[in-house]
Design an enzyme around this catalytic site. Sequence first.
Site, short mmCIF file in Angstrom:
data_model
loop_
_atom_site.label_atom_id
_atom_site.label_comp_id
_atom_site.label_asym_id
_atom_site.label_seq_id
_atom_site.Cartn_x
_atom_site.Cartn_y
_atom_site.Cartn_z
N GLU A 291 0.82 -1.22 0.00
CA GLU A 291 0.00 0.00 0.00
C GLU A 291 0.85 1.27 0.00
OE1 GLU A 291 -4.02 -1.59 2.18
OE2 GLU A 291 -2.43 -0.84 3.48
N ASP A 372 -8.40 -9.07 3.72
CA ASP A 372 -8.24 -7.99 4.70
C ASP A 372 -9.39 -7.94 5.69
OD1 ASP A 372 -7.34 -5.76 6.03
OD2 ASP A 372 -7.66 -4.36 4.38
N GLU A 400 -13.08 -3.11 11.89
CA GLU A 400 -12.93 -2.21 10.75
C GLU A 400 -13.99 -2.44 9.68
OE1 GLU A 400 -9.72 -1.30 7.18
OE2 GLU A 400 -9.11 -2.49 8.92
#
Length: 849
Positions: A291, A372, A400
């Site tokens: 990332e 993820d 998340e």
Amino acid sequence: MRAALLLLLISLAAAENGIDAWLRYAPIPEANSFKDFVPSTIVVLNDSQISPVYTAGQELQQGINSILGQRCQVAYEGSDDSSIIVGTVEAYASTGGSIDGLQELIADGYYISTSAGGVLILGENERGALYGAFAFLETLATGNLSAGSYASNPDAPVRWVNQWDNMRDGGTHGSVERGYGGKSIFFWDGQYARLLASIGINGIVINNVNANETTINDTNIEGVARVADAFRPYGIQIGLSLYFSSPANLSHLDTFDPLNEEVIAWWNNKTTQIYSHIPDFAGYLVKANSEGQPGPLTYNRTLAEGANLFARALQPHGGTVMFRAFVYDSKTLNQTTNWKADRANAAVEFFDGLDGKFEDNVVIQIKYGPIDFQVREPVSPLFTHLENTATSIELQITQEYLGQQAHLVYLPPMWRELLDFDLRVDSQPTPLTSILNGSRFGTKRAGGYAGVVNVGTNTTWLGSHLAMSNLYAFGKTAWYGASAPSPSEIIDTWTRLTFSHDPTVISTINALSLASWPTYENYTGNLGLQTLTDILLGHYGPNPASQDGNPWGQWTRADGNSIGMDRTVSNGTGFAGQYPTEVAEMYERIETTPDELMLWFHHVGYTQKLHSGKTVLQHIYDAHYEGAAMAQTFPVQWEGLKGLVDEERYEHVLYRLRYQAGHSLVWRDSICNFYFNKSGIADELGRVGNYRYRIEAEEMELVEGYKVYQVKPFEAGSGGGWAIATIANNTRGVAEASLDDFFEKSGLSDGTYDVAVNYYDQALGNSTWELWLMDGNGEEALVGEWKGDLEYNLGRAPSPYIDGQTAARVTFNGVQVGRDMKLRIVGVPDGLESAAVDYVSILPEGVVD
């Protein structure tokens, strides 16, 4: 200042606002029956105030006093058999105490012996003695203390938590990435170390994995040393996330090549500097070449060469490198031009050929699934490719993608499935836990568990009382591994410690918790579709379209006829082939792939039949309706605890469960309408797109200040994606609707109904709304009013947009509604928030539109 904050914490704890979590040490009903087992003298075999043994003595004194109402005196020498003795095995033996017959202990393990005459709590090391003290108090607090002895050893040595706290000066100072419980705990004198030690955690990385070079500048190192001082009495070692290119950012060097001699010397010196301030420093966590982060691949070096740079710097000091396997290149992922492109393949591909090339003090930290932190993923196959390298599993306690603590999602059932999954390496039993603790491959060094927690300064720590069960459960899971109590047993114990021994409270929280993960999966993303959140923004609200065409590889490849990632070897991305043979063969074929992962491994038509007999699309429709319907029962179940749970926590939880019930409908409608619109295939039961009890806001008479607004994405707005919003931020909006047409469409008659309003609460201000009813005589009655302040009360990622992130619902029960009435909504915008409204529902009791 410390004293003032301590007084604040004490006063807050008395208010039952969650500050003590499961360490409330509330008096127990059967207190008198245990007093014979609990002597009034505690002998602590270490009087150093930075010693975990000393801390254990203080904790025992506080806990016994609070649970039993029995005051204990503390001594620091002697070994009176009629006392509670706490210390290390070595210290106890040095006092003449007998350790004959003591079960074998490993590092951090403890032994407890309880009799009518005394209590013996011994640790293999000082940390183990503290763990033993907490275990004794937990047994006492749950009312399960009895005579006998036992030993307990941790299943794996690595039991760390990660905090994604931002340390850079400026706008992010004190913030927590993917944290929903307030500002950074490290800028507040809380008791986080105590909580972590009580569940067996032995290490913490205190800063964001997306680190920056300032983390290890001279000023920050001094600050980290102060944090380490606060955690040391609880036996918890501090670690830091590193920015790989720090030498080029903090020194005269123009390179961060891990094989460059000057870079190597720089890291050796920096590591020595850190240890001079923090002698028990745990080590480094490294996110590299992912990332946009720099890493060894920048210089065509291997990940092993990058990890070993830090490992060798740490070796003289006994430190560990946790090297994250979360490595992928978002710049090269292209869904539209490459059918075989697949982010899920990245970890195994990047680590291919590196097993056995890492230094012994490197642990590869692997997310539980290959993408993820999704609502359901298969176990990452990378665990099976590192037979000669220690690994740890990265689990996320902060939710998340999973409702961000605004939705109840109890995670241990998911973790249990993953940890028990048999990977069948070489066709031999290989549950994931056996890889983590090193027993399956006989690695030189075992790994363990890393939990991304991200607590904050909110008194509930995570922003929600019920969400704390996940942190508690993580500690138990990391300590016991395969032999951990069941998710049901864990939640029952946690409830006794946190709320009450009342059977109704225990059974209700158990039922809510165990239903929560499958419920959330049902109304978000099922069949392996992942959690269909807005991947472009806050990872919270629904936006299924965002899952395709993005550079992050969280794709579903949905088109008008078909859906799912083809990850087969024969025709797809080849991901299935990364597993050992037996597992690979199962996932390769539709016939043997479990329904819950069908669209993870296969691209199929919407009418493809599942093992259940349903088509893929009908399953999606049904699951979303079933999940949303189950979510409606959550606040109702909780309401049964009124008077059994203190008022503050009762209202806090009820507020969230009511919000979740409303937001689950937003999820249901968004996903179902998106796939209905894309496929053109109707719901067999006629539910999708047909809402007989709704009055669409855009169809109301816009009397003043409102305009019709196109919601984006369209599916986040009812009636084809339309809502109303105020024309300007300084003008109130008024919309009205005569109820004649509604009663005609709905088939209802005059009576008492629940009235719900779906609106949008943007994080740009605090609009206010009023709902009025006017009868045929012009008499007006205020049904209710509310405020757009969810960004302060929920903690989930805020959004400035009118979309699925900000969509919310308020319901007023028992409202008298008649055909001759007129309904009016008055919205007053605030700041840049535009008092937007989606629709109004008039519902028979117990019915959800």
